[in-house]
Design an enzyme around this catalytic site. Structure first.
Site, PDB file in Angstrom:
ATOM      1  N   CYS A  74      -9.804  33.952 -35.882  1.00 34.71           N
ATOM      2  CA  CYS A  74      -8.815  34.858 -35.290  1.00 34.71           C
ATOM      3  C   CYS A  74      -9.574  36.079 -34.767  1.00 34.71           C
ATOM      4  O   CYS A  74     -10.149  36.844 -35.537  1.00 34.71           O
ATOM      5  CB  CYS A  74      -7.803  35.241 -36.359  1.00 34.71           C
ATOM      6  SG  CYS A  74      -6.554  36.376 -35.768  1.00 34.71           S
TER       7      CYS A  74
ATOM      8  N   CYS B 100       4.774  47.342 -31.480  1.00 36.20           N
ATOM      9  CA  CYS B 100       5.738  46.431 -32.097  1.00 36.20           C
ATOM     10  C   CYS B 100       6.044  46.963 -33.495  1.00 36.20           C
ATOM     11  O   CYS B 100       5.122  47.285 -34.255  1.00 36.20           O
ATOM     12  CB  CYS B 100       5.188  45.015 -32.143  1.00 36.20           C
ATOM     13  SG  CYS B 100       4.727  44.440 -30.497  1.00 36.20           S
TER      14      CYS B 100
ATOM     15  N   GLU C  59     -11.816  43.856 -36.976  1.00 36.57           N
ATOM     16  CA  GLU C  59     -11.818  42.782 -37.955  1.00 36.57           C
ATOM     17  C   GLU C  59     -11.628  41.420 -37.298  1.00 36.57           C
ATOM     18  O   GLU C  59     -10.932  41.297 -36.295  1.00 36.57           O
ATOM     19  CB  GLU C  59     -10.724  43.032 -38.993  1.00 36.57           C
ATOM     20  CG  GLU C  59     -11.121  44.151 -39.930  1.00 36.57           C
ATOM     21  CD  GLU C  59      -9.989  44.667 -40.778  1.00 36.57           C
ATOM     22  OE1 GLU C  59      -8.840  44.253 -40.565  1.00 36.57           O
ATOM     23  OE2 GLU C  59     -10.264  45.498 -41.653  1.00 36.57           O
TER      24      GLU C  59
ATOM     25  N   CYS D 255      -2.044  38.226 -40.250  1.00 37.19           N
ATOM     26  CA  CYS D 255      -1.639  38.866 -38.999  1.00 37.19           C
ATOM     27  C   CYS D 255      -0.965  40.195 -39.272  1.00 37.19           C
ATOM     28  O   CYS D 255      -0.179  40.308 -40.198  1.00 37.19           O
ATOM     29  CB  CYS D 255      -0.612  38.012 -38.271  1.00 37.19           C
ATOM     30  SG  CYS D 255      -1.197  36.403 -37.896  1.00 37.19           S
TER      31      CYS D 255
ATOM     32  N   CYS E 132       4.436  45.502 -36.787  1.00 38.42           N
ATOM     33  CA  CYS E 132       2.995  45.198 -36.759  1.00 38.42           C
ATOM     34  C   CYS E 132       2.180  46.420 -37.147  1.00 38.42           C
ATOM     35  O   CYS E 132       2.371  47.506 -36.588  1.00 38.42           O
ATOM     36  CB  CYS E 132       2.598  44.727 -35.362  1.00 38.42           C
ATOM     37  SG  CYS E 132       0.815  44.536 -35.152  1.00 38.42           S
TER      38      CYS E 132
ATOM     39  N   CYS F 265      -4.109  49.103 -30.441  1.00 34.84           N
ATOM     40  CA  CYS F 265      -3.236  48.460 -29.452  1.00 34.84           C
ATOM     41  C   CYS F 265      -2.394  49.546 -28.801  1.00 34.84           C
ATOM     42  O   CYS F 265      -1.964  50.482 -29.478  1.00 34.84           O
ATOM     43  CB  CYS F 265      -2.341  47.427 -30.142  1.00 34.84           C
ATOM     44  SG  CYS F 265      -1.397  46.398 -28.999  1.00 34.84           S
TER      45      CYS F 265
HETATM   46  N1  SAH Z   1      -1.041  41.338 -29.377  1.00 39.42           N
HETATM   47  C1  SAH Z   1      -0.904  39.937 -29.378  1.00 39.42           C
HETATM   48  C2  SAH Z   1      -1.851  39.227 -30.314  1.00 39.42           C
HETATM   49  C3  SAH Z   1      -2.100  39.836 -31.664  1.00 39.42           C
HETATM   50  S1  SAH Z   1      -0.795  39.799 -32.858  1.00 39.42           S
HETATM   51  C4  SAH Z   1       0.515  39.559 -29.670  1.00 39.42           C
HETATM   52  O1  SAH Z   1       1.307  40.418 -30.047  1.00 39.42           O
HETATM   53  O2  SAH Z   1       0.842  38.386 -29.487  1.00 39.42           O
HETATM   54  C5  SAH Z   1      -0.798  38.110 -33.431  1.00 39.42           C
HETATM   55  C6  SAH Z   1       0.564  37.671 -33.984  1.00 39.42           C
HETATM   56  O3  SAH Z   1       0.817  38.285 -35.261  1.00 39.42           O
HETATM   57  C7  SAH Z   1       1.724  38.063 -33.079  1.00 39.42           C
HETATM   58  O4  SAH Z   1       2.635  37.007 -32.963  1.00 39.42           O
HETATM   59  C8  SAH Z   1       2.325  39.194 -33.850  1.00 39.42           C
HETATM   60  O5  SAH Z   1       3.651  39.392 -33.477  1.00 39.42           O
HETATM   61  C9  SAH Z   1       2.150  38.752 -35.280  1.00 39.42           C
HETATM   62  N2  SAH Z   1       2.301  39.827 -36.263  1.00 39.42           N
HETATM   63  C10 SAH Z   1       2.003  41.123 -36.123  1.00 39.42           C
HETATM   64  N3  SAH Z   1       2.279  41.801 -37.268  1.00 39.42           N
HETATM   65  C11 SAH Z   1       2.743  40.910 -38.150  1.00 39.42           C
HETATM   66  C12 SAH Z   1       3.160  41.001 -39.501  1.00 39.42           C
HETATM   67  N4  SAH Z   1       3.144  42.142 -40.169  1.00 39.42           N
HETATM   68  N5  SAH Z   1       3.558  39.861 -40.112  1.00 39.42           N
HETATM   69  C13 SAH Z   1       3.538  38.686 -39.469  1.00 39.42           C
HETATM   70  N6  SAH Z   1       3.155  38.544 -38.182  1.00 39.42           N
HETATM   71  C14 SAH Z   1       2.756  39.643 -37.529  1.00 39.42           C
HETATM   72 FE1  SF4 Z   2      -0.069  45.016 -30.356  1.00 37.35          FE
HETATM   73 FE2  SF4 Z   2       0.711  44.226 -32.780  1.00 37.35          FE
HETATM   74 FE3  SF4 Z   2       2.452  44.184 -30.766  1.00 37.35          FE
HETATM   75 FE4  SF4 Z   2       0.427  42.405 -30.801  1.00 37.35          FE
HETATM   76  S1  SF4 Z   2       2.094  42.550 -32.277  1.00 37.35           S
HETATM   77  S2  SF4 Z   2       1.124  43.642 -29.043  1.00 37.35           S
HETATM   78  S3  SF4 Z   2      -1.206  43.671 -31.739  1.00 37.35           S
HETATM   79  S4  SF4 Z   2       1.474  46.029 -31.626  1.00 37.35           S
END
Ligand code: SAH
Ligand code: SF4
Length: 411
Positions: A137, A148, A124, A382, A151, A144
């Site tokens: 974006c 996290c 996406e 995000c 996420c 991934c």
């Molecule tokens: N993997 C990279 C880039 C993709 S995530 C990273 O982690 O930086 C892009 C941003 O969205 C990151 O700051 C991540 O922590 C945030 N993010 C992920 N899941 C989220 C959620 N459920 N609500 C708000 N931000 C989120």
């Molecule tokens: Fe991967 Fe989501 Fe962590 Fe970014 S925030 S590194 S996309 S698991």
């Protein structure tokens, strides 16, 4: 209200499939200029002495004019165009679905062909129009490897890295759909910046960890910022990482784009839980890498992303910790309201708490914009770049198949 074009409908789908990349023909998108010249010579259709000139010509058509068909390259002879068509492609990927939110946010679900022994994959890409700018974006991986805990992408296994071509294809196709190439019209009713480019900024904040796909991301971003092509300023490209410390310096040195760090916690105990890569590269190392980021100055700051999780990381003590941690680093702080997804145990902080947190940070001298949730009606935010595909998988046989092939579907 969500306006959704159902591209899964027979006719629309066939029309798009006709434009899709046939897997067997290599794409010319995503090659460096030198590689492009070499590919033309190796195919036997361009003599060595013409390689540079032809590469330049194609570069212009692909990246300045946004042409996705050799037939549109008018200053190339018909015979050569036919040869190019036989050997290569510059076609766009298949668009499975395009959704448009009431606030103008757009989300595309792309399908890319198999690479090697793999199966087709879906990713996406989200477009967010704002006053004076339009941000795309972009995803760097399918799924991934990192996990996290807040996420949604983190719950999905890594299927594969995207190629440089696939990373660029997201930008090129978005620009197609928004009428953001010369001689193209913007679709009626589209919400785009009033002046200038429709896609003016890129953030590598879609699915995946860009620094675990360094070479492809580097290639794609160097092409996106090439002054004779797509010509996006490196100041308007932001790469977000969860903290892959060994690649941070290289990002500045070899790519030269703006850096964003997904910080989310200011002590190792909590960050180990939220962003588990912290166990490998703890805060001390991460902050040292940030301080050493090439070109850092007050005009070129690092963005620290901080997701607001209720009763987890949102106290004034946390805000104090944040200021202490970032002392001396030219920094911006981006507070992100948590976007909940089905099955998560986290909640978004209350609005008042977010405001108090933001006030504390502002008083300490940092601009700390709170990222306004956008495109909520199409789940375009995000960390949600999985849920919508899941919903669609239920209604779309092909997508369901792709999911089961990719090995992350229980349905
Ligand atoms: N993997 C990279 C880039 C993709 S995530 C990273 O982690 O930086 C892009 C941003 O969205 C990151 O700051 C991540 O922590 C945030 N993010 C992920 N899941 C989220 C959620 N459920 N609500 C708000 N931000 C989120
Ligand atoms: Fe991967 Fe989501 Fe962590 Fe970014 S925030 S590194 S996309 S698991």
């Amino acid at each position: 209200m969500t306006l959704s074009f159902d591209l899964t409908a027979e006719g629309a789908r066939d029309a798009l499939r006709a434009r899709a990349v046939p897997a067997e023909k290599p794409s010319l998108i995503g090659l460096t200029r030198a590689e492009l010249g070499e590919a033309l010579v190796a195919s036997g259709i361009v003599p060595e002495r013409q390689a540079k000139m032809r590469a330049q010509q194609l570069w212009h058509w692909m990246y300045v004019r946004g042409v996705s068909d050799f037939a549109g390259m008018f200053n190339i002879s018909k015979d050569l165009r036919a040869e190019l068509y036989k050997h290569f492609t510059v076609a766009r990927p298949e668009i499975v679905e395009e959704q448009i939110s009431a606030d103008g946010t757009r989300k595309w679900l792309f399908r890319f062909p198999p690479r090697g022994a793999g199966r087709p994959v879906e990713i996406e890409t989200v477009y967010i129009p704002e006053e004076g700018r339009g941000t795309l974006c972009i995803s760097s991986q399918v799924g991934c490897t990192l996990t996290c805990s807040f996420c949604h992408t983190g719950t999905q296994k890594l299927v594969r890295n995207l190629t440089a071509e696939e990373i660029l294809a997201q930008l090129l196709t978005a620009r197609d759909r928004l009428g953001d190439f010369p001689d193209r019209d913007t679709p009626d009713g589209a919400i785009v910046p009033a002046e200038g480019r429709k896609v003016s900024n890129i953030v590598m904040m879609g699915m995946g960890e860009p620094l675990y796909n360094f070479e492809a991301v580097k290639k794609a971003l160097l092409i996106a910022s090439d002054g004779d092509g797509l010509s996006l300023s490196k100041r308007r490209i932001t790469l977000s990482t969860s903290g892959v410390v060994p690649e941070i310096f290289r990002t500045g040195e070899e790519i030269g784009v703006m850096l964003a760090i997904s910080l989310h916690a200011t002590n190792d105990d909590l960050r180990d839980l939220l962003v588990p890569i912290n166990k490998k590269y703890p805060l001390k190392e991460l902050i040292a890498a940030c301080r050493a980021y090439p070109g850092l100055s007050n005009a070129k700051r690092i963005t620290f992303e901080y997701v607001m999780l209720k009763d987890v990381n949102d106290s004034i003590e946390d805000a104090k910790g944040l200021i202490k941690l970032l002392k001396g680093i030219p920094a911006k702080i981006n507070l992100i309201p948590f976007n909940p997804w089905p099955g998560t145990n986290y909640q978004c902080s209350d609005w008042e708490t977010i405001e108090k947190f933001a006030d504390y940070i502002n008083n300490a001298g940092y601009a700390s914009p709170i990222r306004t949730p956008r495109g909520r009606d199409i789940l375009a935010a995000c960390g949600q770049l999985k849920s919508e595909s899941e919903r669609m998988r239920k209604v779309d046989r092909l997508a369901l198949e792709a999911m089961m092939i990719a090995g992350h579907g229980e349905a």
